[in-house]
Design an enzyme around this catalytic site. Structure first.
Site, PDB file in Angstrom:
ATOM      1  N   ASP A  43     -57.313 -21.541  30.252  1.00 28.19           N
ATOM      2  CA  ASP A  43     -58.441 -20.278  30.245  1.00 28.19           C
ATOM      3  C   ASP A  43     -57.222 -19.962  31.522  1.00 28.19           C
ATOM      4  OD1 ASP A  43     -59.675 -21.738  32.156  1.00 28.19           O
ATOM      5  OD2 ASP A  43     -61.587 -21.127  32.297  1.00 28.19           O
ATOM      6  N   HIS A  51     -65.139 -10.869  33.850  1.00 31.20           N
ATOM      7  CA  HIS A  51     -63.849 -11.024  34.044  1.00 31.20           C
ATOM      8  C   HIS A  51     -63.182 -10.066  33.576  1.00 31.20           C
ATOM      9  CE1 HIS A  51     -63.911 -15.537  34.452  1.00 31.20           C
ATOM     10  NE2 HIS A  51     -64.939 -15.790  32.704  1.00 31.20           N
TER      11      HIS A  51
HETATM   12  N1  LIG Z   1     -61.321 -24.833  28.733  1.00 30.33           N
HETATM   13  C1  LIG Z   1     -62.967 -24.221  29.406  1.00 30.33           C
HETATM   14  O1  LIG Z   1     -63.013 -24.442  28.687  1.00 30.33           O
HETATM   15  C2  LIG Z   1     -62.989 -24.331  30.514  1.00 30.33           C
HETATM   16  C3  LIG Z   1     -63.851 -24.425  31.249  1.00 30.33           C
HETATM   17  C4  LIG Z   1     -64.006 -24.330  32.628  1.00 30.33           C
HETATM   18  C5  LIG Z   1     -63.583 -24.651  33.285  1.00 30.33           C
HETATM   19  N2  LIG Z   1     -61.629 -24.686  33.142  1.00 30.33           N
HETATM   20  C6  LIG Z   1     -60.936 -23.665  34.086  1.00 30.33           C
HETATM   21  O2  LIG Z   1     -60.317 -25.286  34.609  1.00 30.33           O
HETATM   22  C7  LIG Z   1     -60.125 -25.145  35.618  1.00 30.33           C
HETATM   23  C8  LIG Z   1     -60.296 -25.508  36.994  1.00 30.33           C
HETATM   24  O3  LIG Z   1     -62.019 -25.534  37.784  1.00 30.33           O
HETATM   25  P1  LIG Z   1     -62.550 -26.070  38.616  1.00 30.33           P
HETATM   26  O4  LIG Z   1     -64.106 -25.927  38.283  1.00 30.33           O
HETATM   27  O5  LIG Z   1     -62.461 -27.475  38.237  1.00 30.33           O
HETATM   28  O6  LIG Z   1     -62.110 -25.777  39.586  1.00 30.33           O
HETATM   29  P2  LIG Z   1     -61.860 -26.150  41.745  1.00 30.33           P
HETATM   30  O7  LIG Z   1     -61.518 -25.246  42.030  1.00 30.33           O
HETATM   31  O8  LIG Z   1     -63.499 -26.894  41.521  1.00 30.33           O
HETATM   32  O9  LIG Z   1     -60.875 -27.433  41.606  1.00 30.33           O
HETATM   33  C9  LIG Z   1     -59.801 -27.151  41.073  1.00 30.33           C
HETATM   34  C10 LIG Z   1     -58.702 -28.245  41.883  1.00 30.33           C
HETATM   35  O10 LIG Z   1     -57.661 -27.840  41.761  1.00 30.33           O
HETATM   36  C11 LIG Z   1     -56.975 -28.651  42.732  1.00 30.33           C
HETATM   37  N3  LIG Z   1     -55.620 -27.847  42.548  1.00 30.33           N
HETATM   38  C12 LIG Z   1     -54.795 -26.931  42.929  1.00 30.33           C
HETATM   39  N4  LIG Z   1     -53.189 -26.891  42.864  1.00 30.33           N
HETATM   40  C13 LIG Z   1     -52.912 -27.845  41.928  1.00 30.33           C
HETATM   41  C14 LIG Z   1     -52.107 -28.511  42.760  1.00 30.33           C
HETATM   42  N5  LIG Z   1     -50.385 -28.518  41.662  1.00 30.33           N
HETATM   43  N6  LIG Z   1     -52.030 -29.548  42.505  1.00 30.33           N
HETATM   44  C15 LIG Z   1     -53.190 -30.283  41.571  1.00 30.33           C
HETATM   45  N7  LIG Z   1     -54.104 -30.405  41.979  1.00 30.33           N
HETATM   46  C16 LIG Z   1     -54.212 -28.898  42.651  1.00 30.33           C
HETATM   47  C17 LIG Z   1     -57.995 -28.239  43.528  1.00 30.33           C
HETATM   48  O11 LIG Z   1     -57.727 -28.830  45.117  1.00 30.33           O
HETATM   49  C18 LIG Z   1     -58.797 -28.129  43.178  1.00 30.33           C
HETATM   50  O12 LIG Z   1     -59.417 -29.491  43.435  1.00 30.33           O
HETATM   51  C19 LIG Z   1     -59.628 -23.606  35.994  1.00 30.33           C
HETATM   52  O13 LIG Z   1     -58.751 -23.043  35.665  1.00 30.33           O
HETATM   53  C20 LIG Z   1     -61.243 -23.458  35.515  1.00 30.33           C
HETATM   54  O14 LIG Z   1     -61.369 -21.455  34.860  1.00 30.33           O
HETATM   55  C21 LIG Z   1     -62.171 -23.998  31.688  1.00 30.33           C
END
Ligand SMILES: NC(=O)c1ccc[n+]([C@@H]2O[C@H](COP(=O)([O-])OP(=O)(O)OC[C@H]3O[C@@H](n4cnc5c(N)ncnc54)[C@H](O)[C@@H]3O)[C@@H](O)[C@H]2O)c1
Length: 372
Positions: free
Chosen positions: A270, A96
């Site tokens: 994150d 990152h």
């Molecule tokens: N907190 C944690 O411990 C942790 C752990 C893993 C992942 N994450 C985070 O979770 C988030 C999601 O990750 P992911 O792997 O599912 O990503 P992903 O790319 O698989 O899915 C994201 C989805 O969000 C949708 N999207 C984008 N903008 C949007 C909006 N304005 N309204 C509605 N939907 C929208 C996209 O179309 C996509 O389907 C990321 O920020 C990732 O870094 C956090």
């Protein structure tokens, strides 16, 4: 090749970069695996499990860094670890770098070849070494949301699945990607009334085709989002715009029209979080309240289930680790363009365009790095 795995030293990190199973396969491929004593304990793997897999247990991290050709970790190297890396050594871990100028500077100074889990790609446009942690966080989100909703935690006192004669909790999942899909499946499995919102119609079509009646889908217009959030007991934020900060989809003003004691779980924290009132919290103190609405915003959710997360991550990283060890990084990256996408730093040069853009540092292409 000598593969070295030091114990993670970032606070509250219990995962480990190499599992006993991965060590066993590497040894079977003819490699030497060096594990720092106690490295796997937080994930439930003691030194004997590694010995049984054929690995050598080493007393200290400096010995591992001095001896190994490749260091395999989970978290980005801390400053003290960066100082132990050297030219010609491979580092394979989450980095990152775009948000971390100090670490980038240290890795450049070390001369090592650093391959970042989060930028390795797959043939479907996905990120195969990020996906397992999103799957874990997604499945955890309804679990922690259900806990947050309990009265002793300050929540609304609503049971996810309801009981005969009393309706279930209403759950809105914003973002239907990896996190959102896993969250929706678990919430629906707990008996909640779940709706997934996304801006991608193709994604909504996919969810509808595959999951049918398990949960509803809704296009994530501002109007639909506001309506579902106001009606929800639990809102799970799971959006991602790759390479950008998360968009703020629920404003502070909207909290006042939510049900008192409702819960927001901001998995996207994150990336800055998708609720205006979110700020990152830790597993020690995960929940805070704003205007009567509870927020759970832990930035490293998978750390809570270190054993599952370690095994899931190890399953995903092992084939790449073996390719790097079997062929050396140059041949492995020449054979696999998706692994080549993982190279962020090589011999004092940055090789990942988005990081260079974010930090204002010149970049050479990874293909050029292969030839250096
Ligand atoms: N907190 C944690 O411990 C942790 C752990 C893993 C992942 N994450 C985070 O979770 C988030 C999601 O990750 P992911 O792997 O599912 O990503 P992903 O790319 O698989 O899915 C994201 C989805 O969000 C949708 N999207 C984008 N903008 C949007 C909006 N304005 N309204 C509605 N939907 C929208 C996209 O179309 C996509 O389907 C990321 O920020 C990732 O870094 C956090």
């Amino acid at each position: 090749m000598k593969i070295g795995c030091p114990k993670e030293i970032k606070p509250q990190e219990f995962r480990v970069g190499v599992t006993p199973n991965a060590a066993r396969e590497a040894v079977a491929h003819g490699h030497t695996v060096l594990i720092e004593t106690g490295a796997g304990v937080g994930a439930g793997f003691d030194d004997d499990a590694y010995r049984a897999a054929g690995a050598e247990i080493i007393a200290t991290a400096p010995e591992i860094f001095a001896d190994a050709d490749m260091i395999v970790k989970v978290k980005e190297p801390q400053a003290v670890e960066c100082k132990m890396l050297r030219e010609g050594q491979i580092l394979f871990t989450y980095l990152h770098l775009a948000a971390d100028p100090e670490q980038t500077r240290d890795l450049l100074a070390s001369g090592c070849t650093a391959i970042a889990y989060e930028t390795v790609t797959d043939a479907h446009g996905g990120l195969p070494l990020l996906a397992p942690m999103s799957e874990v966080a997604g499945k955890l989100a309804p679990q922690v949301g259900a806990w947050t909703l309990q009265k002793p935690n300050g929540g609304r006192g609503v049971l996810m699945g309801g009981v005969p004669g009393v309706g279930p909790a209403r759950v809105a999942v914003i973002g239907g990607g990896v996190v959102g899909t896993h969250a929706a499946r678990v919430a629906a499995g707990m008996g909640a009334d779940v709706t997934v919102l996304d801006r991608s119609l193709s994604r909504l079509r996919y969810l509808d085709d595959v999951f049918g009646d398990q949960f509803k889908t809704s296009y994530a217009s501002a109007g639909n989002t506001a309506e579902l959030v106001a009606d929800a007991d639990l809102v799970i934020g799971a959006v991602l715009i790759p390479g950008a900060a998360a968009p703020k989809l629920v404003s502070r003003a909207q909290l006042s029209i939510m049900k008192p004691g409702a819960a927001l779980v901001d998995v996207a924290i994150d990336q800055g979080g998708c609720f205006e009132t979110s700020h990152a919290t830790t597993h020690e103190d995960p929940i805070f309240e704003v205007d009567g609405i509870l927020h759970y915003c832990v930035a490293n959710m998978p750390g809570a289930v270190a054993r599952t997360s370690t095994i899931a991550l190890g399953n995903a990283t092992m084939p790449f680790m073996l390719a790097l060890a079997d062929k050396g990084w140059r041949q492995a990256c020449e054979d696999d363009p998706h692994l080549l996408d993982g190279i962020n730093v090589h011999a004092g040069k940055l090789t990942y365009y988005a990081v260079g853009k974010a930090l204002g540092i010149n970049v050479i292409s990874p293909t050029l790095a292969l030839k250096e």
